[in-house]
Design a protein around this motif. Structure first.
Motif, short mmCIF file in Angstrom:
data_model
loop_
_atom_site.label_atom_id
_atom_site.label_comp_id
_atom_site.label_asym_id
_atom_site.label_seq_id
_atom_site.Cartn_x
_atom_site.Cartn_y
_atom_site.Cartn_z
N MET A 1 0.84 -1.20 0.00
CA MET A 1 0.00 0.00 0.00
C MET A 1 0.87 1.25 0.00
SD MET A 1 -3.16 -0.84 2.59
CE MET A 1 -2.12 -1.05 4.04
N LYS A 2 0.27 2.33 -0.40
CA LYS A 2 0.91 3.64 -0.30
C LYS A 2 0.28 4.37 0.88
CE LYS A 2 1.95 7.89 -2.84
NZ LYS A 2 1.75 8.67 -4.10
N ILE A 3 1.11 4.69 1.86
CA ILE A 3 0.61 5.26 3.11
C ILE A 3 1.25 6.61 3.36
CG2 ILE A 3 0.49 4.93 5.62
CD1 ILE A 3 0.60 1.88 4.99
N ILE A 4 0.44 7.61 3.67
CA ILE A 4 0.91 8.97 3.98
C ILE A 4 0.68 9.23 5.46
CG2 ILE A 4 0.86 11.38 3.27
CD1 ILE A 4 1.23 9.44 0.92
N ILE A 5 1.70 9.71 6.16
CA ILE A 5 1.55 10.05 7.57
C ILE A 5 1.97 11.51 7.77
CG2 ILE A 5 2.23 9.52 9.94
CD1 ILE A 5 2.88 6.69 9.05
N ALA A 6 1.03 12.33 8.19
CA ALA A 6 1.33 13.72 8.54
C ALA A 6 1.53 13.79 10.04
CB ALA A 6 0.18 14.64 8.12
N GLY A 7 2.64 14.40 10.46
CA GLY A 7 2.95 14.42 11.89
C GLY A 7 3.55 13.10 12.34
N GLY A 8 4.40 12.54 11.52
CA GLY A 8 4.95 11.21 11.80
C GLY A 8 6.20 11.20 12.64
N SER A 9 6.62 12.36 13.16
CA SER A 9 7.87 12.41 13.92
C SER A 9 7.68 12.13 15.40
CB SER A 9 8.54 13.78 13.75
OG SER A 9 7.68 14.81 14.23
N GLY A 10 6.44 12.05 15.85
CA GLY A 10 6.19 11.80 17.27
C GLY A 10 6.22 10.32 17.62
N PHE A 11 5.93 10.02 18.87
CA PHE A 11 5.98 8.66 19.41
C PHE A 11 5.05 7.72 18.65
CE2 PHE A 11 3.65 6.11 22.76
CZ PHE A 11 4.50 5.02 22.69
N ILE A 12 3.78 8.13 18.46
CA ILE A 12 2.83 7.28 17.75
C ILE A 12 3.19 7.18 16.27
CG2 ILE A 12 0.42 7.10 17.02
CD1 ILE A 12 -0.43 8.16 19.72
N GLY A 13 3.59 8.29 15.68
CA GLY A 13 3.96 8.28 14.27
C GLY A 13 5.13 7.36 13.98
N GLU A 14 6.16 7.42 14.81
CA GLU A 14 7.33 6.55 14.62
C GLU A 14 6.93 5.08 14.74
OE1 GLU A 14 10.35 7.06 13.73
OE2 GLU A 14 10.35 9.25 13.67
N GLU A 59 -1.56 11.53 -4.34
CA GLU A 59 -2.14 10.85 -5.49
C GLU A 59 -2.00 9.33 -5.36
OE1 GLU A 59 -3.80 11.86 -8.09
OE2 GLU A 59 -3.38 13.99 -8.41
N HIS A 60 -3.10 8.63 -5.64
CA HIS A 60 -3.12 7.16 -5.66
C HIS A 60 -2.71 6.54 -4.32
CE1 HIS A 60 -3.91 6.87 -9.97
NE2 HIS A 60 -2.99 7.81 -10.17
N SER A 61 -2.88 7.26 -3.22
CA SER A 61 -2.53 6.69 -1.92
C SER A 61 -3.70 5.88 -1.36
CB SER A 61 -2.12 7.78 -0.93
OG SER A 61 -3.16 8.71 -0.74
N ASP A 62 -3.37 4.93 -0.51
CA ASP A 62 -4.39 4.08 0.10
C ASP A 62 -4.87 4.66 1.43
OD1 ASP A 62 -4.51 1.53 -1.62
OD2 ASP A 62 -2.36 1.88 -1.37
N ILE A 63 -3.92 5.05 2.29
CA ILE A 63 -4.28 5.55 3.62
C ILE A 63 -3.54 6.85 3.90
CG2 ILE A 63 -4.39 5.04 6.09
CD1 ILE A 63 -4.15 2.09 5.44
N LEU A 64 -4.27 7.87 4.30
CA LEU A 64 -3.70 9.13 4.79
C LEU A 64 -4.00 9.22 6.28
CD1 LEU A 64 -2.57 12.03 4.68
CD2 LEU A 64 -4.81 12.78 3.83
N ILE A 65 -2.95 9.34 7.09
CA ILE A 65 -3.10 9.41 8.54
C ILE A 65 -2.58 10.75 9.03
CG2 ILE A 65 -2.49 8.32 10.75
CD1 ILE A 65 -1.78 5.77 9.09
N ASN A 66 -3.42 11.51 9.73
CA ASN A 66 -2.99 12.81 10.24
C ASN A 66 -2.85 12.78 11.75
OD1 ASN A 66 -2.34 15.53 10.48
ND2 ASN A 66 -4.49 16.13 10.63
N LEU A 67 -1.61 12.93 12.22
CA LEU A 67 -1.31 12.96 13.65
C LEU A 67 -0.80 14.33 14.10
CD1 LEU A 67 0.74 9.62 13.75
CD2 LEU A 67 -1.67 9.89 14.35
N SER A 68 -0.84 15.31 13.20
CA SER A 68 -0.22 16.61 13.46
C SER A 68 -0.85 17.33 14.65
CB SER A 68 -0.34 17.50 12.22
OG SER A 68 0.28 16.90 11.11
N GLY A 69 -0.01 17.96 15.44
CA GLY A 69 -0.50 18.77 16.55
C GLY A 69 0.52 18.90 17.65
N LYS A 70 0.57 20.07 18.26
CA LYS A 70 1.45 20.32 19.40
C LYS A 70 1.11 19.37 20.55
CE LYS A 70 2.23 24.03 22.87
NZ LYS A 70 3.69 24.10 22.90
N SER A 71 2.12 18.90 21.26
CA SER A 71 1.90 17.99 22.37
C SER A 71 1.07 18.66 23.47
CB SER A 71 3.24 17.54 22.96
OG SER A 71 3.05 16.81 24.16
N ILE A 72 0.14 17.89 24.06
CA ILE A 72 -0.68 18.43 25.14
C ILE A 72 0.07 18.43 26.47
CG2 ILE A 72 -2.87 17.82 24.07
CD1 ILE A 72 -3.00 15.44 26.03
#
Length: 302
Positions: A1-14, A59-72
């Motif tokens: 699959m083609k997977i896009i992760i926005a905000g992938g530098s955090g604990f859950i993203g990694e 384009e042509h991606s299967d899953i887009l995951i957005n985790l972006s946001g300042k830590s609470i």
């Protein structure tokens, strides 16, 4: 699959990157860093606000995951509150706009949220429950509204309300450290209810939701077995083979949290008795139902 992760530098993203990488998926991470390919991961620069050339990777991606946001994990000053809101709303708006400008949008758009949406939840609470009170509830509601208010006819939308994520990082790391120092006692009377999930479970849940084409909307991401703070710390001490530790008076915890850790005590002291009713109703079988199994898996790699 083609997977896009926005905000992938955090604990859950990694953690998600490592999960999907094992299966030889094509992974793209939207980052504020430079555009590059590193360790078979495609990093694409974006500012999280405006739509530009980064949209082409959708384009042509299967899953887009957005985790972006300042830590609470910060003090809820007026400036931090504004930053917490904007750092969540702006990326959602940018991704929604980008999806409408490309010819072949993602099949599924998965948006992070939090069980803070429910506010104080002493009784068992599921996805049908209304929004609670307090800043965290307000933050989650605005986050989800920005995501769901825009129609994407060719992209299925899913909101994941995360409980406490347990893994090699995040909130568990300092808890392990203080428990090893014989300071892993309950907070106050220890009756605050905690809802948690093993971070390795998340990739499995996302795959299940992707493959179940009839599923959309909001899902609580937490084990079906919530625990009290007393039981949580007791389990952690047992796994680390540490004896009883003295309880931490609530007023001391509040002082340490605010003035040393620079975080809000309510992140720990709010009852969150949350149940993943929709996931279980959809037939998903949790790999990590019990806290001891999850902690053993993380700490002893069992």
């Amino acid at each position: 699959m083609k997977i896009i992760i926005a905000g992938g530098s955090g604990f859950i993203g990694e953690s998600l990157i490592q999960h999907f990488k094992k299966q030889e998926n094509s992974i793209y991470v939207l980052t504020r860093g430079k555009t590059q390919c590193k360790n078979s991961i495609n990093y694409v620069n974006w500012d999280g606000i405006s739509v530009s050339s980064w949209k082409d990777c959708l384009e042509h991606s299967d899953i887009l995951i957005n985790l972006s946001g300042k830590s609470i994990n910060c003090r809820f000053t007026e400036q931090n509150k504004q930053d917490l809101i904007e750092s969540r709303i702006n990326p959602v708006n940018a991704l929604n706009k980008a999806i409408k400008t490309i010819e072949n949008p993602p099949k599924v758009f998965i948006q992070a949220s939090a069980i803070g949406f429910y506010g104080e939840a002493r009784e068992k609470t599921d996805e049908s429950s209304p929004v609670g009170t307090g800043f965290l509830a307000e933050l989650s509601q605005k986050w989800e509204h920005a995501f769901l208010s825009k129609s994407t006819p060719n992209t299925r939308k899913i909101v994941l309300r995360f409980g406490l994520a347990l893994g090699n990082g995040g909130a568990l790391k300092p808890l392990i450290k203080i428990t090893k120092l014989y300071l892993g006692g309950r907070i106050g009377n220890g009756q605050t209810i905690m809802s948690w999930f093993h971070v390795d479970e998340l990739g499995l849940i996302i795959e299940y939701l992707y493959e179940s084409e009839n599923l959309s909307g909001i899902f609580n991401i937490c084990s079906p077995n919530s625990v009290t703070n007393k039981d949580f710390m007791q389990s952690l001490r047992k796994v680390l083979n540490k004896p009883w530790s003295p309880p931490v008076p609530k007023f001391i915890f509040k002082l340490v949290s605010k003035y040393i850790m620079q975080a809000e005590p309510e992140l720990v002291l709010t009852n969150q008795n949350i149940y993943p009713k929709k996931l279980i109703g959809a037939g998903y079988l949790f790999k990590y139902k019990k806290l001891n199994d999850a902690l053993n898996s993380i700490i002893h790699k069992r």
